[in-house]
Design a protein around this motif. Structure first.
Motif, PDB file in Angstrom:
ATOM      1  N   ILE A  90      -5.174  -0.335  -7.690  1.00  0.00           N
ATOM      2  CA  ILE A  90      -5.396  -1.599  -8.378  1.00  0.00           C
ATOM      3  C   ILE A  90      -5.283  -1.357  -9.886  1.00  0.00           C
ATOM      4  O   ILE A  90      -5.893  -0.421 -10.414  1.00  0.00           O
ATOM      5  CB  ILE A  90      -6.787  -2.177  -8.062  1.00  0.00           C
ATOM      6  CG1 ILE A  90      -6.974  -2.360  -6.552  1.00  0.00           C
ATOM      7  CG2 ILE A  90      -7.004  -3.496  -8.801  1.00  0.00           C
ATOM      8  CD1 ILE A  90      -6.088  -3.395  -5.929  1.00  0.00           C
ATOM      9  N   VAL A  91      -4.481  -2.189 -10.561  1.00  0.00           N
ATOM     10  CA  VAL A  91      -4.282  -2.024 -12.003  1.00  0.00           C
ATOM     11  C   VAL A  91      -4.513  -3.350 -12.721  1.00  0.00           C
ATOM     12  O   VAL A  91      -4.783  -4.373 -12.096  1.00  0.00           O
ATOM     13  CB  VAL A  91      -2.844  -1.506 -12.300  1.00  0.00           C
ATOM     14  CG1 VAL A  91      -2.611  -0.154 -11.647  1.00  0.00           C
ATOM     15  CG2 VAL A  91      -1.795  -2.517 -11.804  1.00  0.00           C
ATOM     16  N   PRO A 139       0.820  -1.212   0.000  1.00  0.00           N
ATOM     17  CA  PRO A 139       0.000   0.000   0.000  1.00  0.00           C
ATOM     18  C   PRO A 139       0.852   1.258   0.000  1.00  0.00           C
ATOM     19  O   PRO A 139       1.987   1.251   0.482  1.00  0.00           O
ATOM     20  CB  PRO A 139      -0.799  -0.129   1.304  1.00  0.00           C
ATOM     21  CG  PRO A 139       0.050  -0.999   2.182  1.00  0.00           C
ATOM     22  CD  PRO A 139       0.762  -1.948   1.259  1.00  0.00           C
ATOM     23  N   LEU A 140       0.317   2.347  -0.548  1.00  0.00           N
ATOM     24  CA  LEU A 140       1.009   3.635  -0.572  1.00  0.00           C
ATOM     25  C   LEU A 140       0.389   4.520   0.498  1.00  0.00           C
ATOM     26  O   LEU A 140      -0.637   5.163   0.278  1.00  0.00           O
ATOM     27  CB  LEU A 140       0.886   4.274  -1.958  1.00  0.00           C
ATOM     28  CG  LEU A 140       1.377   3.432  -3.143  1.00  0.00           C
ATOM     29  CD1 LEU A 140       1.014   4.104  -4.452  1.00  0.00           C
ATOM     30  CD2 LEU A 140       2.871   3.203  -3.052  1.00  0.00           C
ATOM     31  N   ILE A 156      -7.796   3.643   2.168  1.00  0.00           N
ATOM     32  CA  ILE A 156      -7.810   2.659   3.243  1.00  0.00           C
ATOM     33  C   ILE A 156      -8.608   3.207   4.425  1.00  0.00           C
ATOM     34  O   ILE A 156      -8.344   4.303   4.912  1.00  0.00           O
ATOM     35  CB  ILE A 156      -6.370   2.319   3.687  1.00  0.00           C
ATOM     36  CG1 ILE A 156      -5.596   1.678   2.524  1.00  0.00           C
ATOM     37  CG2 ILE A 156      -6.392   1.378   4.889  1.00  0.00           C
ATOM     38  CD1 ILE A 156      -4.112   1.516   2.798  1.00  0.00           C
ATOM     39  N   VAL A 157      -9.593   2.417   4.888  1.00  0.00           N
ATOM     40  CA  VAL A 157     -10.394   2.840   6.037  1.00  0.00           C
ATOM     41  C   VAL A 157     -10.153   1.967   7.264  1.00  0.00           C
ATOM     42  O   VAL A 157     -10.469   2.352   8.388  1.00  0.00           O
ATOM     43  CB  VAL A 157     -11.899   2.852   5.690  1.00  0.00           C
ATOM     44  CG1 VAL A 157     -12.179   3.867   4.603  1.00  0.00           C
ATOM     45  CG2 VAL A 157     -12.382   1.468   5.264  1.00  0.00           C
ATOM     46  N   VAL A 198       1.117  -8.066   0.613  1.00  0.00           N
ATOM     47  CA  VAL A 198       2.176  -9.001   0.979  1.00  0.00           C
ATOM     48  C   VAL A 198       2.760  -8.723   2.360  1.00  0.00           C
ATOM     49  O   VAL A 198       3.550  -9.509   2.868  1.00  0.00           O
ATOM     50  CB  VAL A 198       3.309  -8.983  -0.071  1.00  0.00           C
ATOM     51  CG1 VAL A 198       2.823  -9.516  -1.397  1.00  0.00           C
ATOM     52  CG2 VAL A 198       3.878  -7.580  -0.233  1.00  0.00           C
ATOM     53  N   ASP A 199       2.382  -7.605   2.992  1.00  0.00           N
ATOM     54  CA  ASP A 199       2.845  -7.323   4.343  1.00  0.00           C
ATOM     55  C   ASP A 199       2.088  -8.135   5.386  1.00  0.00           C
ATOM     56  O   ASP A 199       2.338  -8.032   6.583  1.00  0.00           O
ATOM     57  CB  ASP A 199       2.736  -5.824   4.656  1.00  0.00           C
ATOM     58  CG  ASP A 199       1.296  -5.296   4.573  1.00  0.00           C
ATOM     59  OD1 ASP A 199       0.374  -6.100   4.330  1.00  0.00           O
ATOM     60  OD2 ASP A 199       1.111  -4.084   4.737  1.00  0.00           O
TER      61      ASP A 199
END
Length: 240
Positions: free
Chosen positions: A16-17, A9-10, A62-63, A41-42
């Motif tokens: 998503i691509v 995540p950023l 992200i919530v 992957v974290d």
């Protein structure tokens, strides 16, 4: 809630691509403000809200963030001798749902299906896609890898990295609950194709410290045996 996978995540956003982005827009027909879950992957799951869409990307805010707890405590590698027709696709789908860690296609002496290298590469791509879709559907915390095709001997050598090494043999052996226990962290299990294994293969495996196991008195189909074995192992290790 729809589920997808991503690398990293950023900060407070996920992008998503590719095919997943198209799936969100064209198949699911999701709109701005709708919710979905993403696993990264974290090791965390992220509840997200769609904040923006472009032609090729879907941006998510992200919530909520929390550790994924769906993965089994034991890593099971399924070494599956190639069956005929599309049986392997069904095995992969169901094995992923049952918690398999990775799947290795194997070419044994009694395999009827013997694809050339080019055909096998195409199959691996399709198998991996099936594994990905099954991982999404079942809420997995990772996408099990579909490895390259191995010979029987290569599979036995590859299996040496596992804590427990097992070959299921239609002519008998130990029960799985005599081999596996709750503390096992990694298990490699080898299942035959329609014709099972030749005696020389069993002897080779035994010489490499692979334990021979039975799945009971009944003869199971090659697509039934791996799912039976996985179910038993996940039960013994208290993952089911």
């Amino acid at each position: 809630m729809p589920r997808f996978f991503c690398e990293t995540p950023l900060e407070n956003q996920i992008v998503i691509v590719g095919e997943d982005a198209l799936h969100i827009k064209k198949v699911l027909r999701m709109k701005m403000g709708e919710k979905l879950t993403v696993h990264c992957v974290d090791g965390n799951d992220y509840d997200c809200v769609i904040s923006q869409m472009t032609q090729a990307e879907v941006y998510l805010d992200i919530v909520n963030q929390y550790p994924n707890t769906s993965e089994p405590s034991v890593k099971v590698t399924l070494y599956q001798a190639l069956p005929k027709k599309d049986k392997m696709e069904w095995i992969i789908q169901k094995a992923v749902e049952l918690g398999v860690y990775q799947i290795v296609p194997v070419l044994t002496k009694r395999c009827v299906s013997r694809p050339d290298e080019k055909s096998m590469q195409k199959k691996i791509v399709r198998y991996q896609k099936i594994a990905q879709e099954a991982a999404k559907q079942s809420g997995r915390g990772m996408i099990p890898a579909i490895c390259q095709l191995m010979t029987f001997e290569e599979a036995i050598e590859h299996m040496q990295q596992c804590q427990k090494k097992i070959l299921c043999y239609e002519k008998g052996g130990k029960r799985l609950n005599e081999i596996i226990d709750l503390k096992d962290q990694s298990i490699g299990i080898l299942i035959g194709s329609e014709g099972g294994f030749e005696q020389t293969e069993v002897e080779f495996a035994t010489a490499k410290q692979v334990q021979i196991a039975t799945l009971g008195k009944l003869i199971l189909r090659c697509e039934t045996a791996p799912l039976t074995a996985l179910s038993i192992m996940m039960n013994i290790t208290e993952n089911i």
